[in-house]
Design a protein around this motif. Structure first.
Motif, PDB file in Angstrom:
ATOM      1  N   PHE A  90       0.815  -1.214   0.000  1.00 61.79           N
ATOM      2  CA  PHE A  90       0.000   0.000   0.000  1.00 61.79           C
ATOM      3  C   PHE A  90       0.850   1.266   0.000  1.00 61.79           C
ATOM      4  O   PHE A  90       0.482   2.261  -0.611  1.00 61.79           O
ATOM      5  N   ALA A  91       1.988   1.251   0.672  1.00 63.15           N
ATOM      6  CA  ALA A  91       2.842   2.440   0.725  1.00 63.15           C
ATOM      7  C   ALA A  91       3.483   2.736  -0.625  1.00 63.15           C
ATOM      8  O   ALA A  91       3.785   3.896  -0.921  1.00 63.15           O
ATOM      9  N   SER A  92       3.681   1.743  -1.448  1.00 65.30           N
ATOM     10  CA  SER A  92       4.347   1.957  -2.736  1.00 65.30           C
ATOM     11  C   SER A  92       3.348   1.994  -3.895  1.00 65.30           C
ATOM     12  O   SER A  92       3.754   2.016  -5.048  1.00 65.30           O
ATOM     13  N   SER A  93       2.067   2.029  -3.592  1.00 61.88           N
ATOM     14  CA  SER A  93       1.049   2.050  -4.624  1.00 61.88           C
ATOM     15  C   SER A  93       1.017   3.407  -5.343  1.00 61.88           C
ATOM     16  O   SER A  93       1.337   4.450  -4.757  1.00 61.88           O
ATOM     17  N   ARG A  94       0.621   3.414  -6.589  1.00 60.28           N
ATOM     18  CA  ARG A  94       0.506   4.660  -7.357  1.00 60.28           C
ATOM     19  C   ARG A  94      -0.750   5.427  -6.957  1.00 60.28           C
ATOM     20  O   ARG A  94      -0.814   6.638  -7.116  1.00 60.28           O
ATOM     21  N   SER A  95      -1.712   4.709  -6.441  1.00 64.38           N
ATOM     22  CA  SER A  95      -2.989   5.337  -6.046  1.00 64.38           C
ATOM     23  C   SER A  95      -2.816   6.037  -4.693  1.00 64.38           C
ATOM     24  O   SER A  95      -2.385   5.436  -3.715  1.00 64.38           O
ATOM     25  N   ALA A  96      -3.196   7.307  -4.654  1.00 60.32           N
ATOM     26  CA  ALA A  96      -3.096   8.076  -3.399  1.00 60.32           C
ATOM     27  C   ALA A  96      -4.051   7.544  -2.354  1.00 60.32           C
ATOM     28  O   ALA A  96      -3.769   7.604  -1.153  1.00 60.32           O
ATOM     29  N   ARG A  97      -5.151   7.001  -2.806  1.00 55.62           N
ATOM     30  CA  ARG A  97      -6.135   6.436  -1.870  1.00 55.62           C
ATOM     31  C   ARG A  97      -5.565   5.220  -1.153  1.00 55.62           C
ATOM     32  O   ARG A  97      -5.787   5.047   0.036  1.00 55.62           O
ATOM     33  N   ARG A  98      -4.845   4.391  -1.866  1.00 55.34           N
ATOM     34  CA  ARG A  98      -4.240   3.196  -1.239  1.00 55.34           C
ATOM     35  C   ARG A  98      -3.089   3.593  -0.308  1.00 55.34           C
ATOM     36  O   ARG A  98      -2.851   2.932   0.684  1.00 55.34           O
TER      37      ARG A  98
END
Length: 141
Positions: A131-139
């Protein structure tokens, strides 16, 4: 004559089984003394070094470092609580676990608890990093 052959065959079979049982017992004792001792020593060193590394101020309050620190502490308890008592019992004949029923039950419970908990912490650290490296700001929130 056939009765004697049957009896001597049964005796030979019993001797072979007794030798096999003695060999398995010797292997169990040798592996418990040396193999588990080596695993205990290396495991304790690894857990201690992991605790030292992940408690450094460099990692601060990183959730991933906290998961790995908690995993290392739980593994330290696994090596010193479950593995040590098993090594003492099978390798050296010291039966410290069968003295009281409550201790036997507690050891059994804590063994499975301390074996399972580090795995769950590593899984949670992996999920955190995903989740910390996701491209989505929501994640990332």
């Amino acid at each position: 004559m056939s009765n004697i052959t049957t009896n001597s065959t049964a005796i030979v079979t019993a001797d072979n089984q007794a030798n096999l049982i003695a060999l398995v017992n010797l292997l169990n004792k040798t592996i418990s003394q040396y193999g588990l001792g080596l695993i205990w020593l290396i495991g304790n060193l690894g857990s201690i070094f992991n605790c030292i590394v992940f408690s450094q101020p460099t990692y601060g309050k990183s959730p991933c470092a906290m998961y790995f620190l908690a995993s290392s502490v739980a593994q330290f308890f696994t090596f010193n609580f479950a593995l040590l008592t098993r090594m003492l019992q099978y390798g050296y004949g010291i039966t410290a676990i069968n003295i009281d029923l409550w201790f036997c039950k507690a050891r059994f419970y804590f063994f499975y608890l301390f074996v399972a908990v580090p795995r769950y912490y590593i899984i949670m650290a992996s999920i955190d990093r995903y989740f910390a490296s996701s491209r989505s700001a929501r994640r990332r929130q």
